[in-house]
Design a protein around this motif. Sequence first.
Motif, PDB file in Angstrom:
ATOM      1  N   ARG A   1       0.826  -1.206   0.000  1.00  0.00           N
ATOM      2  CA  ARG A   1       0.000   0.000   0.000  1.00  0.00           C
ATOM      3  C   ARG A   1       0.863   1.259   0.000  1.00  0.00           C
ATOM      4  NH1 ARG A   1      -2.938   3.189   3.951  1.00  0.00           N
ATOM      5  NH2 ARG A   1      -4.687   4.191   2.884  1.00  0.00           N
ATOM      6  N   ASP A   2       0.528   2.175  -0.910  1.00  0.00           N
ATOM      7  CA  ASP A   2       1.175   3.483  -1.018  1.00  0.00           C
ATOM      8  C   ASP A   2       0.087   4.494  -1.333  1.00  0.00           C
ATOM      9  OD1 ASP A   2       2.510   5.789  -1.678  1.00  0.00           O
ATOM     10  OD2 ASP A   2       3.543   4.964  -3.434  1.00  0.00           O
ATOM     11  N   PRO A   3      -0.390   5.246  -0.340  1.00  0.00           N
ATOM     12  CA  PRO A   3      -1.530   6.147  -0.552  1.00  0.00           C
ATOM     13  C   PRO A   3      -1.152   7.534  -1.073  1.00  0.00           C
ATOM     14  CG  PRO A   3      -0.934   6.130   1.760  1.00  0.00           C
ATOM     15  CD  PRO A   3       0.018   5.189   1.076  1.00  0.00           C
ATOM     16  N   SER A   4       0.041   7.696  -1.621  1.00  0.00           N
ATOM     17  CA  SER A   4       0.499   9.037  -1.992  1.00  0.00           C
ATOM     18  C   SER A   4      -0.328   9.671  -3.109  1.00  0.00           C
ATOM     19  CB  SER A   4       1.978   9.006  -2.394  1.00  0.00           C
ATOM     20  OG  SER A   4       2.191   8.090  -3.448  1.00  0.00           O
ATOM     21  N   VAL A   5      -0.822   8.877  -4.055  1.00  0.00           N
ATOM     22  CA  VAL A   5      -1.721   9.374  -5.103  1.00  0.00           C
ATOM     23  C   VAL A   5      -2.835   8.349  -5.285  1.00  0.00           C
ATOM     24  CG1 VAL A   5      -0.006  10.757  -6.345  1.00  0.00           C
ATOM     25  CG2 VAL A   5      -0.315   8.344  -6.952  1.00  0.00           C
ATOM     26  N   PRO A   6      -4.019   8.774  -5.724  1.00  0.00           N
ATOM     27  CA  PRO A   6      -5.144   7.842  -5.857  1.00  0.00           C
ATOM     28  C   PRO A   6      -5.055   6.987  -7.118  1.00  0.00           C
ATOM     29  CG  PRO A   6      -5.846  10.038  -6.490  1.00  0.00           C
ATOM     30  CD  PRO A   6      -4.438  10.175  -5.977  1.00  0.00           C
TER      31      PRO A   6
ATOM     32  N   VAL B   1      -3.612   2.874  -8.426  1.00  0.00           N
ATOM     33  CA  VAL B   1      -3.176   1.550  -7.994  1.00  0.00           C
ATOM     34  C   VAL B   1      -2.731   0.754  -9.208  1.00  0.00           C
ATOM     35  CG1 VAL B   1      -5.536   0.634  -8.093  1.00  0.00           C
ATOM     36  CG2 VAL B   1      -3.809  -0.551  -6.714  1.00  0.00           C
ATOM     37  N   THR B   2      -1.619   0.055  -9.054  1.00  0.00           N
ATOM     38  CA  THR B   2      -1.103  -0.807 -10.115  1.00  0.00           C
ATOM     39  C   THR B   2      -1.478  -2.247  -9.814  1.00  0.00           C
ATOM     40  OG1 THR B   2       0.747   0.649 -10.632  1.00  0.00           O
ATOM     41  CG2 THR B   2       0.947  -1.648 -11.304  1.00  0.00           C
ATOM     42  N   VAL B   3      -2.045  -2.894 -10.806  1.00  0.00           N
ATOM     43  CA  VAL B   3      -2.342  -4.322 -10.732  1.00  0.00           C
ATOM     44  C   VAL B   3      -1.376  -5.029 -11.677  1.00  0.00           C
ATOM     45  CG1 VAL B   3      -4.068  -6.115 -11.140  1.00  0.00           C
ATOM     46  CG2 VAL B   3      -4.765  -3.890 -10.210  1.00  0.00           C
ATOM     47  N   ALA B   4      -0.558  -5.922 -11.131  1.00  0.00           N
ATOM     48  CA  ALA B   4       0.399  -6.669 -11.953  1.00  0.00           C
ATOM     49  C   ALA B   4       0.148  -8.154 -11.776  1.00  0.00           C
ATOM     50  CB  ALA B   4       1.838  -6.326 -11.547  1.00  0.00           C
ATOM     51  N   VAL B   5       0.142  -8.883 -12.871  1.00  0.00           N
ATOM     52  CA  VAL B   5       0.033 -10.337 -12.824  1.00  0.00           C
ATOM     53  C   VAL B   5       1.242 -10.918 -13.545  1.00  0.00           C
ATOM     54  CG1 VAL B   5      -1.373 -12.357 -13.321  1.00  0.00           C
ATOM     55  CG2 VAL B   5      -2.481 -10.156 -12.882  1.00  0.00           C
ATOM     56  N   ALA B   6       2.036 -11.689 -12.799  1.00  0.00           N
ATOM     57  CA  ALA B   6       3.247 -12.288 -13.347  1.00  0.00           C
ATOM     58  C   ALA B   6       3.034 -13.787 -13.524  1.00  0.00           C
ATOM     59  CB  ALA B   6       4.432 -12.037 -12.415  1.00  0.00           C
ATOM     60  N   TYR B   7       3.178 -14.246 -14.751  1.00  0.00           N
ATOM     61  CA  TYR B   7       3.075 -15.676 -15.055  1.00  0.00           C
ATOM     62  C   TYR B   7       4.484 -16.237 -15.239  1.00  0.00           C
ATOM     63  CZ  TYR B   7      -1.852 -14.720 -15.917  1.00  0.00           C
ATOM     64  OH  TYR B   7      -3.158 -14.332 -15.780  1.00  0.00           O
ATOM     65  N   HIS B   8       4.720 -17.398 -14.606  1.00  0.00           N
ATOM     66  CA  HIS B   8       6.056 -17.990 -14.666  1.00  0.00           C
ATOM     67  C   HIS B   8       6.212 -18.775 -15.965  1.00  0.00           C
ATOM     68  CE1 HIS B   8       9.485 -20.091 -12.211  1.00  0.00           C
ATOM     69  NE2 HIS B   8       9.908 -19.458 -13.294  1.00  0.00           N
ATOM     70  N   VAL B   9       6.277 -18.026 -17.045  1.00  0.00           N
ATOM     71  CA  VAL B   9       6.485 -18.609 -18.360  1.00  0.00           C
ATOM     72  C   VAL B   9       7.182 -17.577 -19.235  1.00  0.00           C
ATOM     73  CG1 VAL B   9       4.177 -17.873 -19.128  1.00  0.00           C
ATOM     74  CG2 VAL B   9       5.386 -19.679 -20.377  1.00  0.00           C
ATOM     75  N   GLY B  10       8.134 -18.036 -20.006  1.00  0.00           N
ATOM     76  CA  GLY B  10       8.843 -17.161 -20.938  1.00  0.00           C
ATOM     77  C   GLY B  10       9.293 -17.956 -22.133  1.00  0.00           C
ATOM     78  N   SER B  11      10.175 -17.382 -22.904  1.00  0.00           N
ATOM     79  CA  SER B  11      10.600 -18.052 -24.136  1.00  0.00           C
ATOM     80  C   SER B  11      11.340 -19.355 -23.861  1.00  0.00           C
ATOM     81  CB  SER B  11      11.469 -17.114 -24.971  1.00  0.00           C
ATOM     82  OG  SER B  11      12.639 -16.733 -24.264  1.00  0.00           O
TER      83      SER B  11
ATOM     84  N   GLN C   1      16.243   3.571  -6.999  1.00  0.00           N
ATOM     85  CA  GLN C   1      15.648   4.191  -8.183  1.00  0.00           C
ATOM     86  C   GLN C   1      14.707   3.231  -8.903  1.00  0.00           C
ATOM     87  OE1 GLN C   1      15.784   7.280  -9.052  1.00  0.00           O
ATOM     88  NE2 GLN C   1      17.537   8.117  -7.944  1.00  0.00           N
ATOM     89  N   ARG C   2      15.058   1.961  -8.924  1.00  0.00           N
ATOM     90  CA  ARG C   2      14.209   0.980  -9.610  1.00  0.00           C
ATOM     91  C   ARG C   2      12.847   0.819  -8.945  1.00  0.00           C
ATOM     92  NH1 ARG C   2      19.248  -1.772 -10.518  1.00  0.00           N
ATOM     93  NH2 ARG C   2      19.068  -2.882  -8.533  1.00  0.00           N
ATOM     94  N   LEU C   3      12.722   1.285  -7.695  1.00  0.00           N
ATOM     95  CA  LEU C   3      11.479   1.116  -6.953  1.00  0.00           C
ATOM     96  C   LEU C   3      10.710   2.425  -6.775  1.00  0.00           C
ATOM     97  CD1 LEU C   3      12.832  -1.257  -4.154  1.00  0.00           C
ATOM     98  CD2 LEU C   3      11.457  -1.924  -6.120  1.00  0.00           C
ATOM     99  N   THR C   4      11.084   3.462  -7.481  1.00  0.00           N
ATOM    100  CA  THR C   4      10.430   4.754  -7.252  1.00  0.00           C
ATOM    101  C   THR C   4       8.978   4.770  -7.698  1.00  0.00           C
ATOM    102  OG1 THR C   4      11.348   5.571  -9.333  1.00  0.00           O
ATOM    103  CG2 THR C   4      12.531   6.152  -7.323  1.00  0.00           C
ATOM    104  N   SER C   5       8.649   4.126  -8.785  1.00  0.00           N
ATOM    105  CA  SER C   5       7.282   4.183  -9.295  1.00  0.00           C
ATOM    106  C   SER C   5       6.438   3.058  -8.712  1.00  0.00           C
ATOM    107  CB  SER C   5       7.273   4.098 -10.818  1.00  0.00           C
ATOM    108  OG  SER C   5       7.641   2.808 -11.253  1.00  0.00           O
ATOM    109  N   GLN C   6       5.141   3.283  -8.618  1.00  0.00           N
ATOM    110  CA  GLN C   6       4.214   2.226  -8.221  1.00  0.00           C
ATOM    111  C   GLN C   6       4.379   1.010  -9.120  1.00  0.00           C
ATOM    112  OE1 GLN C   6       0.115   3.333  -8.255  1.00  0.00           O
ATOM    113  NE2 GLN C   6       0.251   4.661  -6.456  1.00  0.00           N
ATOM    114  N   MET C   7       4.459   1.273 -10.406  1.00  0.00           N
ATOM    115  CA  MET C   7       4.550   0.187 -11.363  1.00  0.00           C
ATOM    116  C   MET C   7       5.840  -0.610 -11.160  1.00  0.00           C
ATOM    117  SD  MET C   7       4.100   0.434 -15.489  1.00  0.00           S
ATOM    118  CE  MET C   7       2.442   1.110 -15.301  1.00  0.00           C
TER     119      MET C   7
END
Length: 937
Positions: free
Chosen positions: A49-54, A56-66, A382-388
């Motif tokens: 939770r980060d209430p700084s701006v209204p 929210v990022t929804v991320a879904v990570a699937y354990h599959v790649g090339s 720096q890699r963690l600055t954005s919600q995303m």
Amino acid sequence: MRSRRVGRWVVAAGFLVAAATIGAGGPEGPKLAVESYKLGNGLKVVLHRDPSVPRVTVAVAYHVGSKNERAGRTGFAHFFEHMMFRGTKNVPNYDIPLQETGAQSNAFTSEDMTVYFETVASHYLERALYLEAERLAFLPTALDQSKFDTEREVVKNERRQSYENVPYGLAEESILAKLFPEGHPYSWSVIGSMRDLDGSSLADLRRFFGEFYHPANATLCLAGDFDPEQAKALIAKYFNPLKPGVVPAKVVAPESPPVSARMEQADRVTLPRVYWSWPTVADDHPDTPALDLLAALLSDGEASRLHRALVLDLGLATEVNASSDTKEIAGLFRIEATAAEGKTIEDVEKALRVQVEKARSAAPGEAEMARAKAKFESSSFQRLTSQMGRAIALAVGSAQKDNAEYYREDYLRHAAVTPADVLRVAKQYLPPETLVLVVRPAQPGEAEAQAVQVGPKPSKEAEAAIAERAPAPGPDWSKMPGPATDRPLSTPKFVRKTLSNGLEVRAAKWTTLPLIGARLIIPGGTADDPAGKSGLATLTTTLMDKGTADKTAVELAEAFDALGASVGTMAGLDDTVVSVGVIARNFGPTMTLVGEMLTQPRFDAKDVDRERQLQLTGLVQGPDSPQWIARRAFRSLLYGKDHPYGNPSDGTTEAVKSLTADDARAFHKAHVRPKGATLIVVGDAEPEAIFAQLETALKGWTGEAAPRPEVAGSKVEREPGTTTIYLIDKPGAVQSVLAVGRIWGDRKDPKYLATLLGNRVLGGDFLSRINQNLRERNGYSYGAGSMFSYRRAGSVWQISTNVRGDATAPALREILAEMDALVEKNPPTDEEVGVARDAEARSFPDDFSDPTRITSALAELAVHGLPDDELATYLDRLAAVPLDAIREEMARVVEPGARTILVVGDRKTVEPKLKDLKLGPVKILDNDGNPVPGPAR
């Protein structure tokens, strides 16, 4: 990817909530507040939770790649990523219900993971969760051949744009195919081959979904402003009914022994480049952190070993880079260097051998190691600055490592690396035996590099049948969730102060992480180059961080590195910009160094000679890229070559050759002054503390505001009633670059908001008319869009896209048809404008979600002289823009008489079709935008 990182904690209702800040910082590294749990069907859930701006990022990570692909199906993981956006019977177009939420939506595929993410207005969280669950439940039943065929063309265009139509674009595939054993899961590229894309079937795609896309192979992460208990209830509502599949078997890779081989390929490039590659280890191997720091010591920054030796001291290379790329089951270490003009690959490799042998023979010193760790600490935050960024890091850690806080574990592993560790891995993993690839300029008539055709070995076992998994009874999937109660937005509050030297400072707090970002905007840019001195602003700005009166270029770089500070300089058309990013505790010392840089620039003769030569080399190398050609030529077509904005930012060869150290000193003296400049500072510090630090750090910087002449309008005269297509030949290009645009008004124009909304409808959104036409309906392009670029005079509106070569003329015809229709046949509708207005309003808080974005928002106010309440009144003013004003202003934007059209592509294939359009004359230009004499072919 579709075109489209300290504090105290309290516990409330079982959820970690920040008492004052979101993270903890200092030498111990970042630590985010998270809660993790698992549903009965195996779906892992992470909440932050980060209430700084209204938002929210929804991320879904699937354990599959090339790495999970099978023989004949390379590129499937990435292809399926695209198909996940193509809609179901309940949601025919996935992007439409997201658009009104103000969503920033995208996805990416790697060798190991596929991740989907959208940032939406917080009161639309339920919709975002519904959409992610709904497509996971119903997508296979909605896949049809038409969607399949159209999206395959989009993916093929992405491959052309990212691999086949860029300099050195096929090198990576050649390296992977040779470095790893036959059939190794990392021996082919993520995007796959054209052959396999063409040979794929809809049944193959459905099977891929059934095998890898299910709750037991995924993690859902929420990061942003949400109520934890409400979020848990919604997650249960939409994801509990989904049935688990079988967790995929772990992919096992064969051992990758060192490869001693030498390869060579010809390409449409001006300068040769060499790649050295070694196989290494997986990302969770104990040696991985030391390999990462070894790569940083070799090439991260101007004080790094390879940059100092090959670029600064010997002048053998224009650029050199070392990277440690470790993945889930294996890794590779690579060094690449581009030879400077007139230098040989043999000389470059001789110098590389010296530096690699030094790394193999002696441990780095304590000071050098401390600098590398300081930079790693800063970059970890720096890699963690954005919600995303936080959502993706947490989701991937959970899905891939079963540890949402893997980012934290990884940081601590790197912090523990010793100089002896770095020496040991250099000896072990960088032996003299290496894979060498040399990419050299192709000779006339010579065959050029071709895409390699590799992939998994065919399996002797039949593929198991994958049963469809209809969801259990649950929500009414046919009903799209609406919004909840809107959550309030507070725009950034900033404090102004004029320092004693006349510099205006605007400071705002951002306390999510212990970081500070700053941007110094100094009036004076490339449009201020004196006559005959084109490229001077660029050269001067490049030299600004190359040492001070008592520090050489390397010594200054080392001083910044010791603080973990990233400092960059850039010359824009109207301004010179100095950007700073640093851990908050080091802001004062960093700005003291910036003060030295501003007041005591070194302008050492050796540095001037070297940077001038690199700028000249850039002019020689630039035409390798169609995009470089288009950017340079289009401005001169819009403004005229003798207009300040028609002046090429990097200059002309003749002008740059004449530039001297005295020229740079004179430009610096004339423009780099505190009065008239603005410094924006955003981060984890009180404004008054910032002002006090700056008074001390910048006390030696003095000077009155530089006089600025008015910039006249465009000097190009257009013949009424004619449409001219300007064509620049790029022989052999598999794609064409298209640019259509015009000169436009000032950012302070009262009709700004009308054109902002109208442009969203036409080309400023993924669902805009132009992108839907060129990408979604016709498959001509990976993406197309339009935007305004505002300057102090003579701003620009421009449509830009890359299209496959044989679609050049049809794509241009469609672009012009969309522009024409906007005037009478199909003006913006009330529904389109309503959606655009909602999307703009609900995405507005994104501008205040991290220091970089807040800095950009405040800088816009300063640069364009906008009122202090511009941000606070923005939403009310946006809501009041009438439809008639939007239609009227967009009709002016797209009027035919003001258009400039540029095509950069293979003349022999595109010119006849462009003439067949019968729009008007097709005029041939050279790479600098000058007319080519002689009859048309």
